[in-house]
Design a protein around this motif. Structure first.
Motif, PDB file in Angstrom:
ATOM      1  N   ARG A 251      18.137  42.451 -23.463  1.00 18.34           N
ATOM      2  CA  ARG A 251      19.397  41.937 -24.004  1.00 18.34           C
ATOM      3  C   ARG A 251      20.555  42.438 -23.192  1.00 18.34           C
ATOM      4  O   ARG A 251      20.523  43.564 -22.676  1.00 18.34           O
ATOM      5  CB  ARG A 251      19.605  42.530 -25.402  1.00 18.34           C
ATOM      6  N   MET A 252      21.587  41.669 -23.115  1.00 16.99           N
ATOM      7  CA  MET A 252      22.829  42.125 -22.496  1.00 16.99           C
ATOM      8  C   MET A 252      23.975  41.296 -23.047  1.00 16.99           C
ATOM      9  O   MET A 252      23.761  40.294 -23.736  1.00 16.99           O
ATOM     10  CB  MET A 252      22.739  42.037 -20.981  1.00 16.99           C
ATOM     11  N   SER A 253      25.198  41.736 -22.736  1.00 13.04           N
ATOM     12  CA  SER A 253      26.343  41.006 -23.282  1.00 13.04           C
ATOM     13  C   SER A 253      26.820  39.952 -22.278  1.00 13.04           C
ATOM     14  O   SER A 253      26.498  40.019 -21.089  1.00 13.04           O
ATOM     15  CB  SER A 253      27.482  41.975 -23.570  1.00 13.04           C
ATOM     16  N   PHE A 254      27.639  39.024 -22.750  1.00 12.78           N
ATOM     17  CA  PHE A 254      28.224  38.013 -21.856  1.00 12.78           C
ATOM     18  C   PHE A 254      29.059  38.682 -20.769  1.00 12.78           C
ATOM     19  O   PHE A 254      29.053  38.260 -19.629  1.00 12.78           O
ATOM     20  CB  PHE A 254      29.102  37.044 -22.645  1.00 12.78           C
ATOM     21  N   GLY A 255      29.816  39.707 -21.171  1.00 14.13           N
ATOM     22  CA  GLY A 255      30.677  40.393 -20.192  1.00 14.13           C
ATOM     23  C   GLY A 255      29.844  40.976 -19.060  1.00 14.13           C
ATOM     24  O   GLY A 255      30.184  40.850 -17.884  1.00 14.13           O
ATOM     25  N   GLU A 256      28.744  41.604 -19.427  1.00 15.83           N
ATOM     26  CA  GLU A 256      27.875  42.191 -18.399  1.00 15.83           C
ATOM     27  C   GLU A 256      27.287  41.100 -17.515  1.00 15.83           C
ATOM     28  O   GLU A 256      27.230  41.236 -16.288  1.00 15.83           O
ATOM     29  CB  GLU A 256      26.755  43.000 -19.066  1.00 15.83           C
ATOM     30  N   MET A 257      26.861  40.013 -18.129  1.00 14.85           N
ATOM     31  CA  MET A 257      26.286  38.918 -17.334  1.00 14.85           C
ATOM     32  C   MET A 257      27.318  38.335 -16.384  1.00 14.85           C
ATOM     33  O   MET A 257      27.019  38.004 -15.237  1.00 14.85           O
ATOM     34  CB  MET A 257      25.767  37.818 -18.278  1.00 14.85           C
ATOM     35  N   ALA A 258      28.567  38.205 -16.872  1.00 17.13           N
ATOM     36  CA  ALA A 258      29.617  37.648 -16.012  1.00 17.13           C
ATOM     37  C   ALA A 258      29.807  38.534 -14.783  1.00 17.13           C
ATOM     38  O   ALA A 258      29.895  38.043 -13.653  1.00 17.13           O
ATOM     39  CB  ALA A 258      30.923  37.521 -16.796  1.00 17.13           C
ATOM     40  N   GLU A 259      29.844  39.845 -14.992  1.00 15.48           N
ATOM     41  CA  GLU A 259      30.012  40.766 -13.860  1.00 15.48           C
ATOM     42  C   GLU A 259      28.829  40.645 -12.895  1.00 15.48           C
ATOM     43  O   GLU A 259      29.003  40.533 -11.690  1.00 15.48           O
ATOM     44  CB  GLU A 259      30.090  42.229 -14.338  1.00 15.48           C
ATOM     45  N   LEU A 260      27.623  40.667 -13.472  1.00 16.85           N
ATOM     46  CA  LEU A 260      26.440  40.641 -12.614  1.00 16.85           C
ATOM     47  C   LEU A 260      26.334  39.353 -11.823  1.00 16.85           C
ATOM     48  O   LEU A 260      26.038  39.370 -10.629  1.00 16.85           O
ATOM     49  CB  LEU A 260      25.171  40.775 -13.464  1.00 16.85           C
ATOM     50  N   SER A 261      26.581  38.229 -12.468  1.00 18.41           N
ATOM     51  CA  SER A 261      26.408  36.979 -11.740  1.00 18.41           C
ATOM     52  C   SER A 261      27.531  36.805 -10.731  1.00 18.41           C
ATOM     53  O   SER A 261      27.321  36.282  -9.643  1.00 18.41           O
ATOM     54  CB  SER A 261      26.273  35.765 -12.656  1.00 18.41           C
ATOM     55  N   ALA A 265      24.075  38.490  -8.715  1.00 16.70           N
ATOM     56  CA  ALA A 265      22.802  38.168  -9.375  1.00 16.70           C
ATOM     57  C   ALA A 265      22.686  36.644  -9.439  1.00 16.70           C
ATOM     58  O   ALA A 265      23.615  35.972  -9.872  1.00 16.70           O
ATOM     59  CB  ALA A 265      22.761  38.785 -10.763  1.00 16.70           C
ATOM     60  N   LYS A 266      21.558  36.129  -9.005  1.00 14.32           N
ATOM     61  CA  LYS A 266      21.452  34.681  -8.835  1.00 14.32           C
ATOM     62  C   LYS A 266      20.929  33.941 -10.071  1.00 14.32           C
ATOM     63  O   LYS A 266      20.943  32.720 -10.093  1.00 14.32           O
ATOM     64  CB  LYS A 266      20.491  34.360  -7.680  1.00 14.32           C
ATOM     65  N   VAL A 267      20.488  34.661 -11.087  1.00 22.77           N
ATOM     66  CA  VAL A 267      19.823  33.968 -12.197  1.00 22.77           C
ATOM     67  C   VAL A 267      20.706  32.999 -12.974  1.00 22.77           C
ATOM     68  O   VAL A 267      20.213  32.057 -13.565  1.00 22.77           O
ATOM     69  CB  VAL A 267      19.174  34.927 -13.219  1.00 22.77           C
ATOM     70  N   LEU A 268      22.009  33.248 -12.974  1.00 22.00           N
ATOM     71  CA  LEU A 268      22.875  32.377 -13.767  1.00 22.00           C
ATOM     72  C   LEU A 268      24.183  32.143 -13.008  1.00 22.00           C
ATOM     73  O   LEU A 268      24.745  33.077 -12.442  1.00 22.00           O
ATOM     74  CB  LEU A 268      23.169  33.061 -15.112  1.00 22.00           C
ATOM     75  N   HIS A 269      24.652  30.899 -13.024  1.00 20.01           N
ATOM     76  CA  HIS A 269      25.929  30.608 -12.386  1.00 20.01           C
ATOM     77  C   HIS A 269      27.042  31.303 -13.185  1.00 20.01           C
ATOM     78  O   HIS A 269      27.101  31.143 -14.411  1.00 20.01           O
ATOM     79  CB  HIS A 269      26.148  29.096 -12.373  1.00 20.01           C
ATOM     80  N   PRO A 270      27.930  32.061 -12.507  1.00 19.17           N
ATOM     81  CA  PRO A 270      28.916  32.846 -13.262  1.00 19.17           C
ATOM     82  C   PRO A 270      29.767  32.023 -14.230  1.00 19.17           C
ATOM     83  O   PRO A 270      30.077  32.478 -15.336  1.00 19.17           O
ATOM     84  CB  PRO A 270      29.794  33.486 -12.175  1.00 19.17           C
ATOM     85  N   GLN A 271      30.109  30.802 -13.847  1.00 19.01           N
ATOM     86  CA  GLN A 271      30.969  30.008 -14.739  1.00 19.01           C
ATOM     87  C   GLN A 271      30.263  29.599 -16.039  1.00 19.01           C
ATOM     88  O   GLN A 271      30.916  29.200 -16.991  1.00 19.01           O
ATOM     89  CB  GLN A 271      31.429  28.746 -14.018  1.00 19.01           C
ATOM     90  N   SER A 272      28.941  29.672 -16.042  1.00 17.65           N
ATOM     91  CA  SER A 272      28.208  29.217 -17.242  1.00 17.65           C
ATOM     92  C   SER A 272      28.488  30.090 -18.447  1.00 17.65           C
ATOM     93  O   SER A 272      28.178  29.716 -19.573  1.00 17.65           O
ATOM     94  CB  SER A 272      26.694  29.268 -17.048  1.00 17.65           C
ATOM     95  N   VAL A 273      29.017  31.267 -18.189  1.00 22.40           N
ATOM     96  CA  VAL A 273      29.208  32.192 -19.299  1.00 22.40           C
ATOM     97  C   VAL A 273      30.273  31.675 -20.283  1.00 22.40           C
ATOM     98  O   VAL A 273      30.096  31.750 -21.492  1.00 22.40           O
ATOM     99  CB  VAL A 273      29.565  33.601 -18.756  1.00 22.40           C
ATOM    100  N   TRP A 274      31.392  31.116 -19.738  1.00 21.20           N
ATOM    101  CA  TRP A 274      32.504  30.879 -20.682  1.00 21.20           C
ATOM    102  C   TRP A 274      32.301  29.807 -21.752  1.00 21.20           C
ATOM    103  O   TRP A 274      32.659  30.054 -22.908  1.00 21.20           O
ATOM    104  CB  TRP A 274      33.864  30.798 -19.985  1.00 21.20           C
TER     105      TRP A 274
END
Ligand code: ASP
Ligand code: MG
Length: 455
Positions: A251-261, A265-274
């Motif tokens: 598990r992780m938060s959206f904020g963490e995923m946004a930073e990582l992508s 990190a290639k697993v998720l396009h950064p804009q997909s978070v919002w």
């Protein structure tokens, strides 16, 4: 209702499409999950399309034609192997042929007009997802489940006007009305390409845009979950191709995923978070080739795991610009003026670190690509530029509690004699970024992973 997005490797060949993707979608249908499916182009096809557009503009029609033939062959082969019943195969193959005939005509026109605009790129790129989505629709029908192919390549027709701000809400309205009209009981299969977009999808979203499409679709339908099906088991503690003992995060938060992508990190396009975050819909990263793995769940809450931080990402080939100016001393508005200059050249800043008389800013561009900006900045003071650098970013809500993290990071680097060129810590204290030479990047990632995660 859930959204399921399948990437290029998941859509890689007939076997994957029929037996892996087909199976996963139908399993969700049978469990009453009401999936809305979003697909990327068949692996490698987006690159072939871009090459065809380049060949056309360079007036190499033979080359463009060969590329289109290659694309046609790949898709018709996949279709033949993945769809057994002639009626479904025939409908899909005539669609594929028609789309590729239109593409050939369009590429010829590009050569004649000698112009390849962002809008033209959008028209060319859309082809990849139209073909893959059409094939998957036929596969689902062939396996006995009603499915509806939905091309999003005409989301907004006409001009956007100067105001591209209104664009995304308009796109979401379109998604909403289009998805409302799906045939009762049919599985909607959406093209991960949606456009045309202001400035073209490559500029406004960038490669990997189908993740963003899935997030938009999930948000408008208030999905239970947005699933991103890829070829790894989830988000890992570091890039598994560089760090062999990297582990998958639950598990992780959206904020963490946004930073990582954002930081590589290639697993998720950064804009997909919002869109997902705004609609409070969790995103789950899953593996098409290992569907029993539970994947990584990304949620709108702080997630504190029992580890020093979540993950290390990196971004190579960055440039750091240092402006040193006594004009900065006690001067209100100095930073605003500097940042405004970057904005006016369309250059986005990743990291900033300041002292009273100097400010260092990192950007993705190489110095040769930003000469006008650099010249402009010289009016503020002396400007130093350092290139061939990498950002290494430690991400995790745990960082703010972990007092010893700084000591451990700098001690590990000091022991190896690795120089840190810049440091930055976001105010949310979920990331700690370091800038080092490109040549040290992989070593630093391994070293830090080893220092914090070794058993
Ligand atoms: N096929 C597109 C690309 O390669 C979109 C995607 O994969 O999401 O960028
Ligand atoms: Mg992707």
């Amino acid at each position: 209702m859930i959204v399921m997005k399948f990437g290029g490797t998941s859509m890689g060949d007939a076997e994957c499409i029929r037996n892996r993707v087909g199976e996963i979608v139908l399993d969700a249908v049978e469990k009453g999950k009401e999936p809305v499916v979003v697909v990327s182009a068949v692996g490698g096809v987006t690159n072939l399309l871009l090459s065809a557009a380049e060949a056309a503009i360079q007036r190499k029609p033979e080359q463009a034609r060969a590329l289109v033939e290659d694309i046609a062959k790949r898709h018709l082969d996949v279709l033949e192997k993945a769809v057994k019943q002639t009626r479904f195969a025939l409908d899909a193959s005539s669609y594929i042929t028609e789309i590729l005939e239109d593409l050939s005509v369009f590429l010829k026109a590009i050569g004649v007009v000698g112009e390849l605009t962002p809008r033209s790129y959008d028209i060319v790129l859309a082809v990849g997802e139209k073909l893959s989505a059409r094939i998957l629709t036929a596969v689902l029908e062939d396996r006995g489940y009603p499915a509806e192919f939905i091309s999003l390549d005409q989301v907004i027709v006409g001009e956007f006007g100067a105001d591209s701000e209104n664009y995304w809400p308009k796109v979401q309205d379109f998604f909403k009305s289009r998805l409302k009209n799906v045939r009762e009981g049919a599985v909607p299969v959406l093209t991960g390409f949606f456009g045309p977009t202001p400035n073209g999808i490559l500029k406004s979203v960038g490669r990997g845009y189908s993740d963003f499409c899935a997030s938009l679709a999930g948000a408008v339908r208030e999905a239970e979950e947005i699933q991103i099906w890829t070829d790894v088991d989830g988000v890992a503690t570091a890039n598994p191709t560089k760090v062999s003992d990297a582990r998958i995060l639950e598990r992780m938060s959206f904020g963490e995923m946004a930073e990582l992508s954002h930081f590589g990190a290639k697993v998720l396009h950064p804009q997909s978070v919002w869109p997902a975050l705004k609609a409070n819909i969790p995103i789950r990263i899953l593996n098409t080739f290992h569907p029993q793995a539970q994947g990584t769940l990304i949620v709108d809450e702080t997630v504190e795991a029992n580890q020093p931080f979540k993950s290390i990402a990196y971004k190579k080939d960055i440039t750091v610009i240092r402006i040193c100016s006594y004009g900065m001393l006690m001067a209100a508005g100095f930073m605003a003026k500097v940042c405004e200059r970057f904005g006016s050249y369309g250059i986005s800043i990743d990291l900033i670190s300041t002292s009273e008389v100097s400010v260092s800013l990192s950007v993705c561009e190489k110095p040769s690509e930003i000469e006008p900006l650099l010249n402009d900045l010289r009016k503020f003071g002396s400007v130093d530029v350092a290139s061939d650098l990498s950002i290494i970013c430690l991400v995790g809500a745990e960082i703010q509690r972990n007092e010893s993290i700084f000591g451990k990071v700098f001690e590990a680097l000091r022991r190896k004699g690795i120089e840190v060129k810049m440091i930055s810590m976001g105010d949310l204290r979920i990331n700690l970024s370091l800038v080092v030479d490109n040549s040290n990047c992989d070593d630093v990632v391994r070293l830090l992973h080893q220092s914090f995660f070794a058993e």
